[in-house]
Structures are given as C-alpha cells and as structure tokens.
Design a protein around this motif. Structure first.
Motif, mmCIF file in Angstrom:
data_model
loop_
_atom_site.group_PDB
_atom_site.id
_atom_site.type_symbol
_atom_site.label_atom_id
_atom_site.label_comp_id
_atom_site.label_asym_id
_atom_site.label_seq_id
_atom_site.Cartn_x
_atom_site.Cartn_y
_atom_site.Cartn_z
ATOM 1 N N THR A 194 6.776 3.013 -8.038
ATOM 2 C CA THR A 194 5.339 2.668 -7.428
ATOM 3 C C THR A 194 5.371 1.550 -6.797
ATOM 4 O OG1 THR A 194 4.159 3.815 -9.266
ATOM 5 C CG2 THR A 194 2.965 2.206 -8.090
ATOM 6 N N LEU A 195 6.057 0.362 -7.351
ATOM 7 C CA LEU A 195 6.228 -0.879 -6.865
ATOM 8 C C LEU A 195 7.085 -0.881 -5.497
ATOM 9 C CD1 LEU A 195 6.698 -3.123 -9.789
ATOM 10 C CD2 LEU A 195 4.455 -2.802 -8.575
ATOM 11 N N CYS A 196 7.967 -0.150 -5.561
ATOM 12 C CA CYS A 196 8.981 0.087 -4.263
ATOM 13 C C CYS A 196 8.238 0.842 -3.121
ATOM 14 C CB CYS A 196 10.309 0.680 -4.786
ATOM 15 S SG CYS A 196 11.294 1.202 -3.370
ATOM 16 N N LEU A 197 7.614 1.951 -3.450
ATOM 17 C CA LEU A 197 6.798 2.776 -2.386
ATOM 18 C C LEU A 197 5.945 1.843 -1.845
ATOM 19 C CD1 LEU A 197 6.147 5.360 -1.283
ATOM 20 C CD2 LEU A 197 4.526 5.574 -2.943
ATOM 21 N N HIS A 198 5.100 1.152 -2.552
ATOM 22 C CA HIS A 198 3.938 0.445 -1.768
ATOM 23 C C HIS A 198 4.431 -0.870 -1.385
ATOM 24 C CE1 HIS A 198 0.730 2.917 -3.105
ATOM 25 N NE2 HIS A 198 1.325 3.261 -4.053
ATOM 26 N N LYS A 199 5.870 -1.396 -1.276
ATOM 27 C CA LYS A 199 6.349 -2.495 -0.646
ATOM 28 C C LYS A 199 6.731 -1.874 0.637
ATOM 29 C CE LYS A 199 8.021 -5.038 -4.379
ATOM 30 N NZ LYS A 199 9.281 -5.395 -5.368
ATOM 31 N N LEU A 200 7.121 -0.580 0.609
ATOM 32 C CA LEU A 200 7.852 0.005 1.832
ATOM 33 C C LEU A 200 6.503 0.508 2.874
ATOM 34 C CD1 LEU A 200 10.500 2.520 0.180
ATOM 35 C CD2 LEU A 200 10.849 0.473 1.723
ATOM 36 N N ILE A 201 5.520 0.926 2.376
ATOM 37 C CA ILE A 201 4.591 1.244 3.220
ATOM 38 C C ILE A 201 3.731 0.080 3.560
ATOM 39 C CG2 ILE A 201 4.408 3.742 2.532
ATOM 40 C CD1 ILE A 201 2.378 3.426 0.973
ATOM 41 N N ASN A 202 3.843 -1.187 2.958
ATOM 42 C CA ASN A 202 3.172 -2.508 3.240
ATOM 43 C C ASN A 202 1.684 -2.443 2.760
ATOM 44 O OD1 ASN A 202 3.482 -5.045 4.152
ATOM 45 N ND2 ASN A 202 2.526 -4.611 6.277
ATOM 46 N N THR A 203 1.482 -1.718 1.580
ATOM 47 C CA THR A 203 0.354 -1.624 0.858
ATOM 48 C C THR A 203 -0.081 -3.064 0.665
ATOM 49 O OG1 THR A 203 0.621 0.435 -0.267
ATOM 50 C CG2 THR A 203 -1.084 -1.002 -1.258
ATOM 51 N N TRP A 204 0.600 -4.099 0.101
ATOM 52 C CA TRP A 204 0.356 -5.248 -0.404
ATOM 53 C C TRP A 204 -0.182 -6.404 0.689
ATOM 54 C CZ3 TRP A 204 -0.216 -3.412 -4.967
ATOM 55 C CH2 TRP A 204 0.923 -2.633 -5.343
ATOM 56 N N ASN A 205 0.644 -6.131 2.115
ATOM 57 C CA ASN A 205 0.052 -6.909 3.126
ATOM 58 C C ASN A 205 -1.206 -6.283 3.816
ATOM 59 O OD1 ASN A 205 1.027 -9.466 4.102
ATOM 60 N ND2 ASN A 205 2.890 -8.635 4.083
ATOM 61 N N THR A 206 -1.297 -5.014 3.824
ATOM 62 C CA THR A 206 -2.261 -4.093 4.590
ATOM 63 C C THR A 206 -3.417 -4.197 4.110
ATOM 64 O OG1 THR A 206 -0.545 -2.745 5.573
ATOM 65 C CG2 THR A 206 -2.513 -2.055 5.732
ATOM 66 N N THR A 207 -3.651 -4.016 2.838
ATOM 67 C CA THR A 207 -5.088 -3.673 2.193
ATOM 68 C C THR A 207 -5.557 -4.903 1.239
ATOM 69 O OG1 THR A 207 -3.768 -3.084 0.155
ATOM 70 C CG2 THR A 207 -4.127 -1.190 1.625
ATOM 71 N N VAL A 208 -4.968 -6.109 1.188
ATOM 72 C CA VAL A 208 -5.432 -7.176 0.493
ATOM 73 C C VAL A 208 -5.414 -8.403 1.391
ATOM 74 C CG1 VAL A 208 -5.222 -8.815 -1.464
ATOM 75 C CG2 VAL A 208 -4.525 -6.215 -1.810
ATOM 76 N N GLU A 209 -6.801 -9.036 1.334
ATOM 77 C CA GLU A 209 -6.950 -10.009 2.210
ATOM 78 C C GLU A 209 -6.595 -11.405 1.690
ATOM 79 O OE1 GLU A 209 -7.736 -9.942 5.311
ATOM 80 O OE2 GLU A 209 -7.742 -7.602 5.450
ATOM 81 N N ARG A 210 -6.854 -11.403 0.319
ATOM 82 C CA ARG A 210 -6.540 -12.661 -0.331
ATOM 83 C C ARG A 210 -5.866 -12.750 -1.657
ATOM 84 N NH1 ARG A 210 -7.154 -14.262 3.878
ATOM 85 N NH2 ARG A 210 -8.376 -16.503 4.553
ATOM 86 N N TYR A 211 -4.943 -12.965 -2.095
ATOM 87 C CA TYR A 211 -4.448 -12.867 -3.647
ATOM 88 C C TYR A 211 -4.811 -14.143 -4.229
ATOM 89 C CZ TYR A 211 -1.515 -8.938 -2.368
ATOM 90 O OH TYR A 211 -1.298 -7.516 -1.961
ATOM 91 N N ILE A 212 -5.484 -14.347 -5.353
ATOM 92 C CA ILE A 212 -5.618 -15.629 -6.234
ATOM 93 C C ILE A 212 -4.508 -15.561 -7.168
ATOM 94 C CG2 ILE A 212 -7.288 -16.396 -7.742
ATOM 95 C CD1 ILE A 212 -9.390 -14.906 -6.418
ATOM 96 N N CYS A 213 -3.924 -16.620 -7.291
ATOM 97 C CA CYS A 213 -2.846 -17.079 -8.115
ATOM 98 C C CYS A 213 -3.631 -17.962 -9.073
ATOM 99 C CB CYS A 213 -1.548 -17.421 -7.702
ATOM 100 S SG CYS A 213 -0.761 -16.185 -6.751
#
Length: 392
Positions: free
Chosen positions: A156-175
C-alpha cells in the motif's frame, strides 16, 4: 467555515483518538461548522475476510464512495484527516481530490514510512525503511502484526508513492514536532517542503497557580510497553531507591507484580485522576526509547506545573528545554537518569523548573493557542470550494 474531520479509529483507543475528539470540540466551540466521518478497523481470523481487508488497505472503494457522498451532502471547505489506516485507506484522499476539496492531514506517527509506525524494532531505533519506496525490511522483519499484514501495508505504501498520492491529494501535512517534520521532509515520501507544517498537541486542562501539594515521589503515566521504556525504568528505580508511582496498562502488566517497596502500581486511571497525580508528583518520567511524536502527558504535566524528565531522543529535546522546564537524560543510561533525579533535591532549581513548566504551557499549549494554530493552517484554503456535481 465548514470542516469535515475524518479519522480511522484503531481497535484499541489511543492518543490519536483523544487528539481527534479534542480537536473536533475545539473547532466547534470556536464557531466552525464541523462534521465527523469515522471509520473503524475490524478484527477477524477468517482468511477470506483477511484477503478482502488486504485489498481494502490498498484502495477501499466503499470508503471512497462514502466520502464522495458525505462531500456532496456536507460540501466542506476543508477535510482534516487524522488517520486513514486501514479501513478508510488512501482512497479517501482521492475522493477529496476528485471533488476539489483541500486536505490537511495530521501525521500522528511514522506509518507512511515505516510499516511498524515507530521506527523501532527489537527495542532499538530502526530507520531502514525511511528512504525506500518499498519498505522491504518492514516485511522481512514482520514489523506489523506478522508477514501478511506487513506485506499488505508495505504494498500500500509503495503503490501510493508510485502514483504520487501523498503529494497530489494532500495540501498540508501537520507534524507534531520539528524532528518529525525534518524526518518526513528527508524521506522516500518526496513531499514538497512547503506542504509540511508543525503544530503541537494541546490541552484544555485547568492548571494550578503554584506548587503546593508537591510530594517526593516520581510518576510514570502511559502504556506499559517496551517502547515506553518501562523495563529500564523499573530496573533504574530499583537501584535509585526513590519512590516511583506507575499509572497505566499494557503488554507488561505482569511486570507490575512483586515490585520493590519503593515502586507503587496505581493501575489504569481516568484522565482526571491522571492530572491529579501529575499535580502531586515531583516530576513525570518519560523514558521512551522510540521517536515519540508529542505525548499528551508532557502538556498535562506542564499544565499543573510539574517538570518532565525524559529521554534525549527524537523530538523530545525540541519540546523539553533541558534545565528550564524539565530535564533530559541519555537513552538507557541509568547513571544519567539518577543524576537528573537527584538534581531535583535542589529546592531553588526545582521551583524554577516548576514555574517554567507552567509558563511553557500557558505560552504554547492552551486551547487559545491551538485554535490560532489551526486557523493559520486552514487560512490559505478559506475560499469557496467548487465541487463537481457530476462526480460528487
């Protein structure tokens, strides 16, 4: 402003659930229109259901369409996501993307990089998966509930890195701290730096105005587990001889039997009881051996003017100012911990720590500060959201 708050609860209630619930209440109390969308994980031993859950972890169509329906009905300006694993899945992020609704996502742990979420293996820090698109070591070492669940999560983690989910769908990450922000910026996630912001946890607990009632015992509050440093703490205090009170429950409950006379086990306490115990303790101990994000006990202890003695690891040095509002010791070093414990016998030094702990709380961790922090994060997206009617 309308905010959809999305969260996936684990099978056991934890700190993430508390933060989610508190934040929902905070937003509502401050005039925001909110709606909660909560997913829940399921336990099953049925092999067929486990296979189906594996595919849901990759991309849950049921969760995807559920979010579409809620967006169409509620029409939020922003979706604030707290957790998507495992029932919700990354599909909920794509639902928001299709509907042109900006997503803000709080990163409560390192799950997007590490199948085990903690960067911890066999009691030791492990970052082998941090820079890898496919976290093979997490599968090899069965870091998440065995081989099959670890493989499912890694895919799951790999697939969504490959299709750029984490950059494309989220505008801000709160750490929750600067250390975590730096870790995510420098990782296989490849998220652009401007998307990552830091916002600490907070509490609305009432605080005392003085240190009357402080006693001589030290207090540990939390999950009784190896990553929380419980075995180390028991061994160290057996040698130190100072009084230690322990509150909590977990996998190491059995170790709470036949304790030496200077260590008292209080069991699991309600939140109000925990804060009362913190107010009486000389200091609260946080001997964690993993990269803690932002333990609520730090803020709660500060709120009642009680300093923290914590491991010098991960983001903790960025939260606890050594010698000002608490003390830091080297991980696993009993001698160093003893030195810090004994240093509190200096009354003038101890009183300064207590005073500064409460000042830190008032300056950084009240609900007033928290709502302002959230507003600043939401502000760039406070505009009319155009939701494609045909899609949603």
């Amino acid at each position: 402003m309308k905010i959809l708050l999305l969260h996936n609860r684990y099978t056991q209630v934890g700190g993430e659930d508390t933060v989610f619930d508190n934040e929902c209440g905070l937003l509502e109390d401050n005039g925001y229109t909110i709606q909660k969308l909560i997913f829940k994980n399921k336990k099953t031993k049925n092999l067929l259901l486990q296979v189906l859950l594996f595919w849901d972890t990759l991309f849950s169509f049921s969760s995807f369409f559920k979010v579409l329906r809620v967006i169409r009905k509620f029409r939020p300006d922003i979706i604030h996501v707290h957790n998507i694993f495992y029932t919700a899945s990354p599909s909920v992020l794509w639902a928001a993307r299709i509907c042109n609704v900006p997503v803000v996502m709080t990163l409560h742990n390192f799950r997007l990089l590490c199948p085990g979420a903690l960067f911890l293996r066999d009691g030791k820090i492990c970052e082998k998966c941090r820079h890898k698109k496919f976290p093979i070591d997490g599968v090899r070492h069965r870091c998440f509930k065995g081989f099959a669940p670890s493989l499912a999560l890694a895919v799951t983690l790999c697939l969504h890195k490959l299709i750029n989910t984490w950059n494309t769908t989220v505008e801000r990450y709160i750490c929750l701290n600067e250390f975590a922000a730096t870790t995510f910026k420098n990782s296989s996630l490849k998220v652009t730096e401007e998307k990552i912001v830091v916002k600490p946890n907070w509490t609305h607990n009432q605080y005392q105005t003085n240190n009357i009632g402080k006693q001589e015992h030290f207090l540990f509050v939390g999950r009784l587990s190896h990553e929380k440093g419980v075995p180390f703490l028991l061994k160290a205090f057996e040698k130190i001889g100072k009084k230690l009170w322990i509150a909590g429950s977990g996998p190491l409950n059995e170790k709470m039997k036949n304790l030496p006379s200077n260590i008292v086990y209080l069991g699991a306490l309600e939140k109000g009881e925990v804060v009362q115990q913190m107010a009486k303790a000389k200091a609260v101990l946080l001997p964690s051996c993993w990269y803690e994000m932002f333990p609520m006990i730090i803020i709660e202890a500060f709120s009642v003017g009680t300093p923290i003695i914590a491991t010098r690891i991960g983001g903790l040095p960025g939260i606890i100012n050594h010698g000002t509002n608490g003390l830091l010791f080297e991980k696993g070093n009993e001698k160093d911990l003893l030195e810090k414990v004994l240093s509190l016998d200096d009354c003038a030094f101890y009183n300064r720590l207590c005073c500064n702990a409460q000042k830190t709380f008032k300056a950084k961790y009240t609900d007033t500060v928290a709502i302002d922090n959230l507003f600043q994060i939401y502000k760039p997206f406070m505009k009319e959201t155009v939701i494609p009617a045909k899609v949603c």
